[in-house]
Design a protein around this motif. Sequence first.
Motif, PDB file in Angstrom:
ATOM      1  N   ALA A  60      67.928  28.652  26.544  1.00  0.00           N
ATOM      2  CA  ALA A  60      67.874  30.159  26.946  1.00  0.00           C
ATOM      3  C   ALA A  60      66.867  31.296  26.232  1.00  0.00           C
ATOM      4  O   ALA A  60      65.550  31.748  26.568  1.00  0.00           O
ATOM      5  CB  ALA A  60      68.692  30.607  26.957  1.00  0.00           C
ATOM      6  N   CYS A  70      63.230  30.038  26.243  1.00  0.00           N
ATOM      7  CA  CYS A  70      62.652  30.170  27.389  1.00  0.00           C
ATOM      8  C   CYS A  70      62.553  32.233  27.594  1.00  0.00           C
ATOM      9  O   CYS A  70      61.313  32.629  28.365  1.00  0.00           O
ATOM     10  CB  CYS A  70      63.408  29.452  28.818  1.00  0.00           C
ATOM     11  N   CYS A  71      63.071  32.099  27.792  1.00  0.00           N
ATOM     12  CA  CYS A  71      62.829  34.337  27.181  1.00  0.00           C
ATOM     13  C   CYS A  71      61.745  34.602  27.115  1.00  0.00           C
ATOM     14  O   CYS A  71      61.357  36.014  26.991  1.00  0.00           O
ATOM     15  CB  CYS A  71      64.183  34.738  27.319  1.00  0.00           C
ATOM     16  N   SER A  72      61.619  33.990  25.478  1.00  0.00           N
ATOM     17  CA  SER A  72      60.802  34.425  24.929  1.00  0.00           C
ATOM     18  C   SER A  72      59.320  34.865  25.521  1.00  0.00           C
ATOM     19  O   SER A  72      58.513  35.704  25.219  1.00  0.00           O
ATOM     20  CB  SER A  72      60.836  33.581  23.668  1.00  0.00           C
ATOM     21  N   CYS A  86      60.044  41.114  34.106  1.00  0.00           N
ATOM     22  CA  CYS A  86      60.273  40.396  33.213  1.00  0.00           C
ATOM     23  C   CYS A  86      61.835  40.852  33.179  1.00  0.00           C
ATOM     24  O   CYS A  86      62.340  39.158  32.396  1.00  0.00           O
ATOM     25  CB  CYS A  86      59.561  41.126  31.557  1.00  0.00           C
ATOM     26  N   CYS A  87      62.299  41.632  33.255  1.00  0.00           N
ATOM     27  CA  CYS A  87      64.118  41.773  32.645  1.00  0.00           C
ATOM     28  C   CYS A  87      64.681  40.861  33.719  1.00  0.00           C
ATOM     29  O   CYS A  87      65.907  39.849  33.283  1.00  0.00           O
ATOM     30  CB  CYS A  87      64.304  43.379  33.361  1.00  0.00           C
ATOM     31  N   VAL A  90      64.218  37.590  32.916  1.00  0.00           N
ATOM     32  CA  VAL A  90      65.483  36.787  31.276  1.00  0.00           C
ATOM     33  C   VAL A  90      66.909  36.459  32.618  1.00  0.00           C
ATOM     34  O   VAL A  90      67.084  36.118  31.490  1.00  0.00           O
ATOM     35  CB  VAL A  90      64.783  37.809  30.755  1.00  0.00           C
ATOM     36  N   SER A  91      66.464  37.634  33.121  1.00  0.00           N
ATOM     37  CA  SER A  91      68.282  37.467  33.900  1.00  0.00           C
ATOM     38  C   SER A  91      68.961  36.232  34.131  1.00  0.00           C
ATOM     39  O   SER A  91      69.457  35.515  34.266  1.00  0.00           O
ATOM     40  CB  SER A  91      68.623  38.889  34.788  1.00  0.00           C
ATOM     41  N   ILE A 112      67.443  33.007  33.877  1.00  0.00           N
ATOM     42  CA  ILE A 112      66.945  32.262  32.967  1.00  0.00           C
ATOM     43  C   ILE A 112      68.157  31.993  31.532  1.00  0.00           C
ATOM     44  O   ILE A 112      68.901  31.229  31.858  1.00  0.00           O
ATOM     45  CB  ILE A 112      65.623  32.869  31.670  1.00  0.00           C
ATOM     46  N   THR A 113      68.727  33.123  32.188  1.00  0.00           N
ATOM     47  CA  THR A 113      70.115  33.347  31.130  1.00  0.00           C
ATOM     48  C   THR A 113      71.663  32.980  31.975  1.00  0.00           C
ATOM     49  O   THR A 113      72.200  33.173  31.575  1.00  0.00           O
ATOM     50  CB  THR A 113      70.498  34.759  30.180  1.00  0.00           C
ATOM     51  N   SER A 156      72.721  37.832  31.115  1.00  0.00           N
ATOM     52  CA  SER A 156      72.029  37.796  32.626  1.00  0.00           C
ATOM     53  C   SER A 156      72.303  39.075  33.504  1.00  0.00           C
ATOM     54  O   SER A 156      71.702  39.466  34.374  1.00  0.00           O
ATOM     55  CB  SER A 156      72.977  36.669  33.062  1.00  0.00           C
TER      56      SER A 156
END
Length: 146
Positions: A51, A54-56, A93-94, A97-98, A100-101, A115
């Motif tokens: 996670a 992937c979020c990076s 982008c937020c 990330v939500s 992905i998490t 998330s």
Amino acid sequence: MKKTSVILCTVFVILFLVVLVALLVLAPPIVLGLGLRLGWNERNISGLLYAFYCCSVPVAVALGALLLLLRNIRSGCPFSKRTGALIGVISWCCAAVSVITLVGSFFCFPLIFVSVIMAFMFLIVHVVRLCFRAATELNEENSLTI
């Protein structure tokens, strides 16, 4: 005062980029050490690392958009279409990330909190984007008025 604030924000964004790069290198030993102390199994540790990596990507894109946004503000044109587009990039982008998490929370449950927080952040930034879009349209109308 305004210039100082923009410069300070720029310094912090650059600092966050440096921290992100450092964490890309140091994340495995940090997460492994923390996971072993907390009694996590390999599935939890792997889920958190996947996670994070992937979020990076969306985090780096958002930080880059923030730098460009601060450059717009420094140059004296904060209410432009480009500013609205940059804020849109940050909001999506937020959202990324939500998502992905959220997927990562199946492997490491505490990621569900990240998330939810990022989904709320997406909502806030998206509303700000809509406000900026309206302000940009108003600014353009006023520019055309004689």
